[in-house]
Design a protein around this motif. Structure first.
Motif, PDB file in Angstrom:
ATOM      1  N   MET A 134     -25.577  44.468   9.405  1.00 27.86           N
ATOM      2  CA  MET A 134     -24.898  44.924   8.196  1.00 27.86           C
ATOM      3  C   MET A 134     -24.969  44.108   7.045  1.00 27.86           C
ATOM      4  O   MET A 134     -24.424  44.192   6.059  1.00 27.86           O
ATOM      5  CB  MET A 134     -23.306  44.983   8.769  1.00 27.86           C
ATOM      6  N   GLU A 135     -25.150  42.817   7.002  1.00 29.20           N
ATOM      7  CA  GLU A 135     -25.326  41.689   6.078  1.00 29.20           C
ATOM      8  C   GLU A 135     -26.006  42.251   5.008  1.00 29.20           C
ATOM      9  O   GLU A 135     -25.697  42.175   3.677  1.00 29.20           O
ATOM     10  CB  GLU A 135     -25.903  40.397   6.400  1.00 29.20           C
ATOM     11  N   GLU A 136     -27.293  42.897   5.244  1.00 27.62           N
ATOM     12  CA  GLU A 136     -28.262  43.536   4.352  1.00 27.62           C
ATOM     13  C   GLU A 136     -27.555  44.602   3.251  1.00 27.62           C
ATOM     14  O   GLU A 136     -27.544  44.716   2.250  1.00 27.62           O
ATOM     15  CB  GLU A 136     -29.539  44.074   4.823  1.00 27.62           C
ATOM     16  N   LEU A 137     -26.776  45.462   4.065  1.00 25.67           N
ATOM     17  CA  LEU A 137     -25.964  46.390   3.478  1.00 25.67           C
ATOM     18  C   LEU A 137     -24.910  45.898   2.442  1.00 25.67           C
ATOM     19  O   LEU A 137     -24.499  46.269   1.455  1.00 25.67           O
ATOM     20  CB  LEU A 137     -25.452  47.582   4.446  1.00 25.67           C
ATOM     21  N   LYS A 138     -24.414  44.552   3.175  1.00 24.45           N
ATOM     22  CA  LYS A 138     -23.091  44.154   2.224  1.00 24.45           C
ATOM     23  C   LYS A 138     -23.578  43.510   1.171  1.00 24.45           C
ATOM     24  O   LYS A 138     -23.086  43.665  -0.070  1.00 24.45           O
ATOM     25  CB  LYS A 138     -22.419  43.227   3.111  1.00 24.45           C
ATOM     26  N   GLN A 139     -24.598  42.894   1.171  1.00 23.34           N
ATOM     27  CA  GLN A 139     -25.396  42.274  -0.027  1.00 23.34           C
ATOM     28  C   GLN A 139     -25.819  43.204  -1.061  1.00 23.34           C
ATOM     29  O   GLN A 139     -25.646  43.109  -2.407  1.00 23.34           O
ATOM     30  CB  GLN A 139     -26.772  41.379   0.372  1.00 23.34           C
ATOM     31  N   LYS A 140     -26.376  44.460  -0.585  1.00 24.94           N
ATOM     32  CA  LYS A 140     -26.936  45.687  -1.467  1.00 24.94           C
ATOM     33  C   LYS A 140     -25.406  45.980  -2.279  1.00 24.94           C
ATOM     34  O   LYS A 140     -25.688  46.352  -3.509  1.00 24.94           O
ATOM     35  CB  LYS A 140     -27.423  46.541  -0.752  1.00 24.94           C
ATOM     36  N   LEU A 141     -24.528  46.414  -1.607  1.00 23.30           N
ATOM     37  CA  LEU A 141     -23.306  46.694  -2.214  1.00 23.30           C
ATOM     38  C   LEU A 141     -22.706  45.991  -3.234  1.00 23.30           C
ATOM     39  O   LEU A 141     -22.364  46.161  -4.254  1.00 23.30           O
ATOM     40  CB  LEU A 141     -22.056  47.129  -1.021  1.00 23.30           C
ATOM     41  N   ALA A 142     -22.817  44.528  -2.915  1.00 22.02           N
ATOM     42  CA  ALA A 142     -22.311  43.530  -3.682  1.00 22.02           C
ATOM     43  C   ALA A 142     -23.164  43.469  -5.062  1.00 22.02           C
ATOM     44  O   ALA A 142     -22.551  43.456  -6.277  1.00 22.02           O
ATOM     45  CB  ALA A 142     -22.201  42.160  -3.050  1.00 22.02           C
ATOM     46  N   GLU A 143     -24.452  43.413  -5.007  1.00 19.70           N
ATOM     47  CA  GLU A 143     -25.333  43.497  -5.969  1.00 19.70           C
ATOM     48  C   GLU A 143     -25.326  44.778  -6.897  1.00 19.70           C
ATOM     49  O   GLU A 143     -24.991  44.634  -8.011  1.00 19.70           O
ATOM     50  CB  GLU A 143     -26.769  43.319  -5.234  1.00 19.70           C
ATOM     51  N   VAL A 144     -25.308  46.006  -6.238  1.00 17.88           N
ATOM     52  CA  VAL A 144     -25.273  47.110  -6.923  1.00 17.88           C
ATOM     53  C   VAL A 144     -24.101  47.272  -7.693  1.00 17.88           C
ATOM     54  O   VAL A 144     -23.864  47.923  -8.769  1.00 17.88           O
ATOM     55  CB  VAL A 144     -25.681  48.195  -6.076  1.00 17.88           C
ATOM     56  N   LEU A 145     -22.950  47.016  -7.102  1.00 21.98           N
ATOM     57  CA  LEU A 145     -21.550  47.425  -7.555  1.00 21.98           C
ATOM     58  C   LEU A 145     -20.939  46.431  -8.194  1.00 21.98           C
ATOM     59  O   LEU A 145     -19.589  46.359  -8.419  1.00 21.98           O
ATOM     60  CB  LEU A 145     -20.619  48.108  -6.323  1.00 21.98           C
ATOM     61  N   ASN A 146     -21.426  45.121  -8.235  1.00 17.00           N
ATOM     62  CA  ASN A 146     -20.847  43.950  -8.528  1.00 17.00           C
ATOM     63  C   ASN A 146     -19.582  43.553  -7.911  1.00 17.00           C
ATOM     64  O   ASN A 146     -18.603  43.435  -8.454  1.00 17.00           O
ATOM     65  CB  ASN A 146     -20.685  44.218  -9.925  1.00 17.00           C
ATOM     66  N   LEU A 147     -19.645  43.626  -6.614  1.00 16.13           N
ATOM     67  CA  LEU A 147     -18.348  43.368  -5.679  1.00 16.13           C
ATOM     68  C   LEU A 147     -18.676  41.785  -5.111  1.00 16.13           C
ATOM     69  O   LEU A 147     -19.596  41.351  -4.884  1.00 16.13           O
ATOM     70  CB  LEU A 147     -18.484  44.149  -4.450  1.00 16.13           C
TER      71      LEU A 147
END
Length: 65
Positions: free
Chosen positions: A1-14
């Motif tokens: 899940m870490e990869e998905l979390k990083q992608k969300l953080a990156e794309v959505l600036n979270l």
């Protein structure tokens, strides 16, 4: 899940906390849509291979191996 979390953080600036909440929301959404016998697949996704495991799980829904 870490990869998905990083992608969300990156794309959505979270920040990390909000990205984790996003991951949790996605998992809960999928559990609502999938049969209960497949919930374990979501719970057991390996953080190092989220995409591969998710793809395998979806393929399994359609009888592919």
């Amino acid at each position: 899940m870490e990869e998905l979390k990083q992608k969300l953080a990156e794309v959505l600036n979270l920040d990390e906390e909000m990205a984790q909440k996003g991951v949790d929301a996605v998992i809960e959404f999928l559990k609502d849509k999938l049969p209960e016998n497949l919930h374990g697949l979501l719970d057991n996704l390996d953080s190092d291979d989220v995409a591969g495991n998710a793809l395998d799980a979806v393929k399994g829904l359609f009888g592919a191996k």
